[in-house]
Design an enzyme around this catalytic site. Structure first.
Site, PDB file in Angstrom:
ATOM      1  N   HIS A 151       0.117   8.214   4.143  1.00 31.57           N
ATOM      2  CA  HIS A 151       1.152   7.234   5.290  1.00 31.57           C
ATOM      3  C   HIS A 151       2.068   7.482   5.121  1.00 31.57           C
ATOM      4  O   HIS A 151       2.897   6.882   6.570  1.00 31.57           O
ATOM      5  CB  HIS A 151      -0.020   6.067   5.163  1.00 31.57           C
ATOM      6  CG  HIS A 151      -1.071   5.579   4.769  1.00 31.57           C
ATOM      7  ND1 HIS A 151      -2.199   5.968   5.918  1.00 31.57           N
ATOM      8  CD2 HIS A 151      -2.093   5.095   3.943  1.00 31.57           C
ATOM      9  CE1 HIS A 151      -3.353   5.335   4.576  1.00 31.57           C
ATOM     10  NE2 HIS A 151      -3.083   5.409   4.429  1.00 31.57           N
ATOM     11  N   ASP A 181       0.846  -1.027  -0.419  1.00 29.25           N
ATOM     12  CA  ASP A 181       0.344   0.291  -0.198  1.00 29.25           C
ATOM     13  C   ASP A 181       0.996   1.495   0.113  1.00 29.25           C
ATOM     14  O   ASP A 181       1.390   1.444   1.387  1.00 29.25           O
ATOM     15  CB  ASP A 181      -1.055   0.174   1.018  1.00 29.25           C
ATOM     16  CG  ASP A 181      -1.952   1.158   1.541  1.00 29.25           C
ATOM     17  OD1 ASP A 181      -1.774   1.986   0.098  1.00 29.25           O
ATOM     18  OD2 ASP A 181      -3.364   1.240   1.893  1.00 29.25           O
ATOM     19  N   ILE A 228      -1.065   9.113   8.242  1.00 27.89           N
ATOM     20  CA  ILE A 228      -1.849   8.325   9.369  1.00 27.89           C
ATOM     21  C   ILE A 228      -1.309   6.970   9.018  1.00 27.89           C
ATOM     22  O   ILE A 228      -0.783   6.737   7.622  1.00 27.89           O
ATOM     23  CB  ILE A 228      -3.496   8.645   9.289  1.00 27.89           C
ATOM     24  CG1 ILE A 228      -3.676   8.618   7.552  1.00 27.89           C
ATOM     25  CG2 ILE A 228      -4.097   9.943   9.699  1.00 27.89           C
ATOM     26  CD1 ILE A 228      -4.851   8.248   7.840  1.00 27.89           C
ATOM     27  N   GLY A 273      -6.281   2.169   7.027  1.00 25.85           N
ATOM     28  CA  GLY A 273      -6.661   1.798   7.747  1.00 25.85           C
ATOM     29  C   GLY A 273      -6.614  -0.278   8.489  1.00 25.85           C
ATOM     30  O   GLY A 273      -7.428  -0.579   8.633  1.00 25.85           O
TER      31      GLY A 273
END
Length: 301
Positions: A195, A190, A210, A213
């Protein structure tokens, strides 16, 4: 408009080959915090090739790409990554995941639906993975795209919301998120700069990068398996969640689990064969991170 719902849902399914081995599995497990303490037998089953078990959430990155990657390349889908958030994820296991993929392992992905939520669009992506022995798993990813709604389309079904049980949780586990957790996890495929890149995160509306998820998704499932399933990954049958908030590297994820208490009516909450879970960010007054989360399991015989 970057999203053409009719074209996207009419597009032929995309089929690609997936390949992974023990190195990919171990890297994924390290990315969700496995291996601490490094000599703990319970952790070695995630990071030592001679004892390796595959956590079912590995399905979201198997083959070195996100579960939603194939769908986002569908004709009719052209979105800005800074506007994309992962809304929900479900993985359904047809049999335990192998440590090494078979040569004939394939993923078939398609856009199942595009929903108009007014200020946003939600793209429902489905992927089915199989090898020469038959189906391995199916996944559904709900992708929330800010600013792409309002095209007059179907709003879609209302998502089921689960009340947090009134009884105390059967187990609670705190998991510290390392400051470099997102940088390690992204090596499993990812690569969204949200991120890792502070400037990109600011464009997306966050003051700093962040955690993925799907990294939280894996951390939570590992906590459930280790805490309530005696470390037996093969007992997991399905795992579904809704991403309701973010967690930042350096924070603590608090995971609360309820197992074996029948829920009201037919709601898919805790009950026989079901574990209901919540995940919150401790340092921000238990701000919700995952909600409407259920792990369906095979009960021990």
């Amino acid at each position: 408009m970057p999203i053409d719902p009719a074209r996207a849902t009419a597009a032929a399914p995309r089929t690609d080959r997936l390949a992974w081995d023990h190195k990919d599995v171990i890297l994924y497990h390290l990315g969700i915090g496995a291996g601490v303490p490094a000599t703990d037998p319970g952790e070695l089953r995630y990071v030592l090739e001679s004892r390796l078990h595959v956590l079912p959430s590995f399905a979201t990155v198997a083959g070195g790409s996100m579960a939603m990657a194939g769908g986002l390349a569908t004709p009719g889908i052209d979105v800005d990554l800074s506007a994309v958030l992962h809304g929900g994820q479900t993985v359904t296991l047809h049999r335990p995941l192998p440590v090494t993929s078979a040569p004939g392992t394939t993923r078939t992905s398609r856009v199942a639906a595009v929903y108009d939520k007014g200020k946003a669009a939600v793209i429902a992506l489905r992927a089915d993975v199989a090898d020469d022995d038959g189906p391995l798993w199916s996944s559904v990813s709900d992708i929330y795209v800010k600013g792409e709604g309002g095209f007059g389309g179907d709003r879609g079904p209302s998502a089921a919301r689960l009340d947090v049980p009134a009884t105390p949780p059967d187990a609670t586990a705190d998991r510290a998120i390392r400051p470099d957790q997102a940088l390690l996890y992204r090596l499993s495929g990812d690569w969204n700069p949200l991120h890792a890149d502070p400037d990109f995160a600011k464009v997306a509306g966050f003051d700093r990068p962040i955690l993925h998820g799907l990294c939280s998704y894996g951390i939570v499932l590992k906590a459930v398996v280790d805490t309530l399933l005696d470390g037996d990954v093969t007992r997991v049958r399905s795992y579904t969640t809704r991403f309701t908030g973010v967690v930042f590297p350096g924070e603590t994820l608090r995971i609360r689990m309820w197992h074996g208490t029948p829920g009201p009516g037919t709601e898919p909450g805790p009950g026989p064969g079901r574990i209901q879970v919540t995940a919150t960010a401790v340092e921000r007054d238990d701000s919700p991170v995952l909600a409407d989360t259920v792990v369906t399991v095979a009960e021990p015989t």
